[in-house]
Design a protein around this motif. Sequence first.
Motif, mmCIF file in Angstrom:
data_model
loop_
_atom_site.group_PDB
_atom_site.id
_atom_site.type_symbol
_atom_site.label_atom_id
_atom_site.label_comp_id
_atom_site.label_asym_id
_atom_site.label_seq_id
_atom_site.Cartn_x
_atom_site.Cartn_y
_atom_site.Cartn_z
ATOM 1 N N PHE A 67 0.833 -1.206 0.000
ATOM 2 C CA PHE A 67 0.000 0.000 0.000
ATOM 3 C C PHE A 67 0.869 1.257 0.000
ATOM 4 O O PHE A 67 0.580 2.210 -0.733
ATOM 5 N N ILE A 68 1.910 1.277 0.800
ATOM 6 C CA ILE A 68 2.783 2.446 0.856
ATOM 7 C C ILE A 68 3.462 2.675 -0.487
ATOM 8 O O ILE A 68 3.582 3.811 -0.951
ATOM 9 N N PHE A 70 2.348 1.937 -3.535
ATOM 10 C CA PHE A 70 1.429 2.514 -4.511
ATOM 11 C C PHE A 70 0.911 3.878 -4.071
ATOM 12 O O PHE A 70 0.605 4.732 -4.908
ATOM 13 N N ASP A 71 0.815 4.101 -2.784
ATOM 14 C CA ASP A 71 0.406 5.409 -2.300
ATOM 15 C C ASP A 71 1.455 6.456 -2.641
ATOM 16 O O ASP A 71 1.129 7.559 -3.085
ATOM 17 N N LEU A 72 2.723 6.118 -2.452
ATOM 18 C CA LEU A 72 3.789 7.041 -2.827
ATOM 19 C C LEU A 72 3.816 7.290 -4.320
ATOM 20 O O LEU A 72 4.065 8.410 -4.776
ATOM 21 N N GLU A 73 3.559 6.263 -5.064
ATOM 22 C CA GLU A 73 3.559 6.412 -6.520
ATOM 23 C C GLU A 73 2.515 7.435 -6.957
ATOM 24 O O GLU A 73 2.815 8.354 -7.732
ATOM 25 N N ILE A 74 1.319 7.318 -6.447
ATOM 26 C CA ILE A 74 0.259 8.250 -6.823
ATOM 27 C C ILE A 74 0.553 9.645 -6.295
ATOM 28 O O ILE A 74 0.324 10.642 -6.977
ATOM 29 N N ALA A 75 1.095 9.733 -5.085
ATOM 30 C CA ALA A 75 1.387 11.039 -4.498
ATOM 31 C C ALA A 75 2.441 11.801 -5.296
ATOM 32 O O ALA A 75 2.427 13.031 -5.319
#
Length: 118
Positions: A67-68, A70-75
């Motif tokens: 999750f972290i 993919f969350d960083l990727e989107i951010a």
Amino acid sequence: MLENYLPVLVFIVLGILFGVGPILVGYLLGPQKPDAEKNSPYECGFEAFEDARMKFDVRFYLVAILFIIFDLEIAFLFPWAIVLEEVGTFGLLAMAAFLSLLVIGFIYEWKKGALEWE
């Protein structure tokens, strides 16, 4: 010299008041009629049958890492996409390096079996 810190002090005091004030007002003005039913532990409609401090399977941590990633990727992708014309080739190469690191992380997760729940 100390008068320069007055706005900081006012900001800190107001922050504390806005954070603690509503909690205190709710506690002081709210009804306080405790009984055995309200004070009983609640977990999904029945009493807890295990200790809450049990060990978790490592797959939960691997999913958290996933999750972290993919969350960083989107951010980072949204702001980068907005200024793509301004950053030019260097920005494109930097984002390619960043995404390749994320792909390496995704491959690691895949090899560890974080995507399999059996």
